[in-house]
Design an enzyme around this catalytic site. Structure first.
Site, PDB file in Angstrom:
ATOM      1  N   LYS A 329       0.828  -1.364  -0.223  1.00 22.88           N
ATOM      2  CA  LYS A 329       0.029  -0.081   0.175  1.00 22.88           C
ATOM      3  C   LYS A 329       0.792   1.368   0.132  1.00 22.88           C
ATOM      4  O   LYS A 329       1.938   1.412   0.670  1.00 22.88           O
ATOM      5  CB  LYS A 329      -0.900  -0.070   1.343  1.00 22.88           C
ATOM      6  CG  LYS A 329      -1.711   0.869   1.286  1.00 22.88           C
ATOM      7  CD  LYS A 329      -2.888   0.808   2.609  1.00 22.88           C
ATOM      8  CE  LYS A 329      -3.840   2.219   2.929  1.00 22.88           C
ATOM      9  NZ  LYS A 329      -4.661   1.970   3.813  1.00 22.88           N
ATOM     10  N   SER A 403      -9.375   1.919   3.142  1.00 24.94           N
ATOM     11  CA  SER A 403      -8.478   2.784   2.147  1.00 24.94           C
ATOM     12  C   SER A 403      -7.707   1.873   1.340  1.00 24.94           C
ATOM     13  O   SER A 403      -7.025   2.384   0.511  1.00 24.94           O
ATOM     14  CB  SER A 403      -7.818   3.937   2.927  1.00 24.94           C
ATOM     15  OG  SER A 403      -6.951   3.280   3.888  1.00 24.94           O
ATOM     16  N   SER A 427      -9.855   0.020   7.285  1.00 21.68           N
ATOM     17  CA  SER A 427      -9.432   0.013   6.002  1.00 21.68           C
ATOM     18  C   SER A 427      -8.604  -1.398   5.507  1.00 21.68           C
ATOM     19  O   SER A 427      -8.237  -1.586   4.328  1.00 21.68           O
ATOM     20  CB  SER A 427      -8.625   1.079   5.801  1.00 21.68           C
ATOM     21  OG  SER A 427      -7.487   1.202   6.626  1.00 21.68           O
TER      22      SER A 427
END
Length: 729
Positions: A329, A403, A427
């Site tokens: 990420k 996210s 997330s």
């Protein structure tokens, strides 16, 4: 869902005493106690301890047989643990009683003690030549070595949490000396619930009568402490075991991590070939969804990395993630690669990788690239990035979740084997559920958060997204280490341990709770029905449903965005940065932070919320204290519904809040959790008077108290296995 092992293999030693011993290979570890030069080679501490060269040589004589047992375990990827007794160079961890008791005996034969200079260095001191394991049994990179300062293996070590983290229920003991270190550790394990057997031809001591007596005591009184067996029985059991269960069948595409490792070891695949085929798939998937990646390693560069990996380990044991492709990420640092947090003005290029990333690289992982996310890791939708709006792998109409959107898509679309993501408010769990994969959020402070762009530093957690529970668990074991340079890192000894049930959760049973019916009404009808079915499945898998007070969970969830914790997020990102760059942010994020910046809390509000958070944390942790009537896990829907991108963009703040109904509380009150696929539902769409249907995923989340990650994995694994069996996978 990704494929799982075809069968469970159980090894049975029929001639064990006091009766037949059976152990499942998946949860059994071979433990080799203290076969160090200091204990089995001349001139070491063991020869002094024994005082008789003829007897001492018998200890060395077991090594070839232990080596055969070790090779057999390695052949099917079994768990292996080595122990070494020894002390710090300054002897700070050496009690006076241990140092002086034997050499103080005026009629004894001990002329040298621990720390004294011997032919192989200082006796029983770490780092000295004599302290290390003999060459024949040199540990492989993926095998655990426990350095212990005592006779037993539990004092001053983290072996219990290591066993728990791997789901170990059975232990096969070998090593020296039978009457001392072997017996001590075995009896410690028996106290903690492990089913133990010692192989009599793979252990030896320095007093023949004491060896015999020790083995008799272990198996005596109908198995007071465990079992005694022989390696010949073990070899026959392995020979009789199903070949299909012990040898993975080659799979097409990107197989599970352990299958891919097996293929590498057998020479059936090469990391270079995997990289080349993977890049073809990644390029093809760009036509399906071009918003997954923010940065991709150049193909030529990654092929070169794979070649270097092959050269480095040619003819050597492979590390645990050798040639395994993974994504990161883009809030987690990778050395030399820009970290953007999906906010171009925030971009910087780190010189070193985050410790979690570095551990994966050191384990042989192949970094593929950085993936998309909700800007500044703010949101559960996946729709808030200047790098495009990615969609669920199941539907181009539906949100991917955030996210950690790109992380979950990269795994769900089989572009990588796993991803390193984050989870502050859900997330990691929400997008995992929306993409039909596993999303695991470890206990706060158990994975280093250094090198992570902070969203809310006291709550942030680096997480793992993977196709299956075993794969997520494997990666977690590699990255979950105490980091003394991370001020929020938890000391290992502060984390809980518990006795295990060697029968496993399905047979031994477990307790779980669920949210009250009124709160579940926030879910769509399809989600409510699927959650009810999941509860029934859990009960059929050994689960007992208990009622708990859900109030503190709800209050904690509200505290995340309705209290001063939102302003900690502003502080972590940088309030000056936000004030200066507010106009350049994604409109939804701009609105969120504008409202917060316009209404700062008072110091009184902050301390009030801190006190409430502490109170709620204490209350919630009590819910998971099974010794006081609590439950093993709390089971909740991973989210409440699966909106379309159009629906999300039309009502972003309300829907985002609703999606986090069952996720927002977790880090506020220090829980761990894993989201697991739990069925599918059908979404209907009418296009030009034609009905179309899409099968959409549903997930549930298993939540546990601080440090109970392994227990959550054990129970979630039973559920995952049951769902796979029902689906014929």
């Amino acid at each position: 869902m990704a494929p799982a092992p075809k069968t469970k293999t159980v090894l049975t030693l029929p001639n064990a005493k006091p009766y037949a011993f059976a152990c499942p290979t998946a949860t059994t570890a071979l433990i080799i106690i203290d076969i160090q030069r200091d204990f089995v080679d001349p001139g070491g501490f063991g020869s002094i301890q024994c005082g008789n060269e003829a007897i001492f040589s018998e200890a060395r004589a077991i090594v070839p047989t232990v080596k055969k047992v070790l090779d057999a375990f390695r052949s099917f990827g079994g768990h292996v643990i080595h122990t070494r007794e020894g002390h710090q160079p300054g002897l700070a961890d050496l009690p006076a009683a241990k140092k002086l008791r034997q050499i103080s005996n005026p009629a004894g034969h001990h002329t040298l003690g621990i720390g004294d200079q011997g032919p192989m260095g200082k006796l029983l001191v770490r780092g000295e030549y004599g302290h290390d394991i003999v060459d024949e049994l040199t540990p492989w990179p993926d095998e655990i070595v426990i350095d212990k300062p005592g006779k037993g293996s539990f004092w001053g070590t983290n072996i219990h949490r290591i066993l728990l983290s791997r789901g170990i229920t059975h232990l096969i003991f070998t090593g020296v000396t039978t009457e001392c270190c072997v017996s001590t550790t075995l009896r410690e394990c028996a106290d903690r619930g492990y089913q133990c057997i010692v192989l009599e031809d793979c252990t030896q001591g320095f007093d023949a009568q004491q060896v015999t007596t020790s083995l008799d005591i272990i198996a005596g009184q109908d198995g007071l402490f465990g079992f005694v067996g022989n390696s010949s029985d073990l070899f026959q059991a392995i020979d009789k075991a199903s070949t299909d269960a012990l040898t993975r069948v080659a799979a097409q595409g990107l197989p599970p991590i352990d299958e891919l490792l097996a293929e590498y070891r057998q020479g059936a695949r090469c990391p270079v070939e995997v990289v080349k085929s993977l890049y073809e798939r990644i390029e093809q998937y760009k036509a399906v969804d071009p918003a997954v990646w923010i940065y991709l390693e150049p193909k030529a560069s990654l092929v070169n990395d794979a070649l270097e990996l092959v050269d480095e380990y040619k003819g050597k044991p492979l590390p645990p993630l050798y040639g395994i492709p993974f994504s990161v990420k883009d809030t987690i640092d990778v050395a030399g690669v820009p970290t953007t947090a999906a906010c171009p003005k925030y971009t910087y290029t780190p010189e070193v990788s985050a410790p979690a990333v570095q551990r994966v690289l050191d384990a042989g992982g192949l970094f593929i690239g950085k993936v998309n996310l909700d800007q500044l890791a703010t949101g559960l939708s996946g729709c808030r990035s200047p790098y495009g709006i990615p969609h669920s792998v199941f539907s181009d109409k539906h949100i991917s979740g955030g996210s950690s959107s790109g992380s979950s898509i990269s795994v769900g679309a089989k572009l990588v084997s796993f991803g390193l993501a984050t989870d502050t408010a859900g997330s990691g769990r929400v997008p995992a559920a929306f993409n039909g994969i596993i999303g695991f959020k470890p206990t706060k402070g158990t994975v280093s958060a250094r090198g992570l762009v902070p969203a809310c530093r006291t709550l942030d957690t680096i997480t793992v997204v993977a196709p299956s529970i075993p794969e997520a668990r494997k990666v977690w074991q590699i990255i979950a280490h105490h980091d003394p340079d991370d001020p929020y890192s938890k000391l290992p000894h502060t984390l809980p341990t518990w006795h295990i049930d060697y029968r496993g959760p399905r047979v031994g049973g477990f307790t779980f709770a669920i949210p009250p019916p009124a709160l579940l009404e926030v879910c769509t009808k399809e989600y409510r029905n699927l959650f009810s079915a999941a509860v029934t499945t859990l009960q059929s898998c050994g689960g007992a449903l208990k009622e708990v007070d859900y109030t503190p969970f709800s209050v904690a969830g509200d505290l995340l965005y309705e209290g001063s914790l939102l302003h900690e997020r502003i502080h972590c990102i940088g309030h000056r940065f936000l004030q200066s760059n507010l106009s350049s942010l994604h409109p939804v994020i701009r609105e969120l932070f504008y409202k917060a910046l316009s209404n700062p809390p008072s110091a009184y509000d902050v301390f009030r919320d801190q006190a409430l958070q502490a109170q709620l944390t204490r209350e919630v942790q009590g819910v998971f204290d099974v010794l006081k009537g609590g439950v093993d896990v709390l089971v909740v829907p991973a989210t409440t519904q699966h909106p379309t991108i159009e629906e999300m963009e039309a009502d972003p703040l309300r829907l985002n809040s609703e999606l986090g109904t069952f996720t927002h509380c977790a880090n506020v009150v220090d829980l761990c959790g894993v989201s697991v696929p739990a069925g599918t539902w059908r979404w209907k769409e009418v296009v030009e008077d034609e009905d179309t249907e899409r099968e959409m995923p549903f997930g549930i989340t298993f939540l546990g108290g601080s440090g109970y990650d392994a227990k959550v994995f054990d129970i979630a694994g039973v559920f995952e296995e049951e769902m796979r069996n029902r689906n014929g996978l």
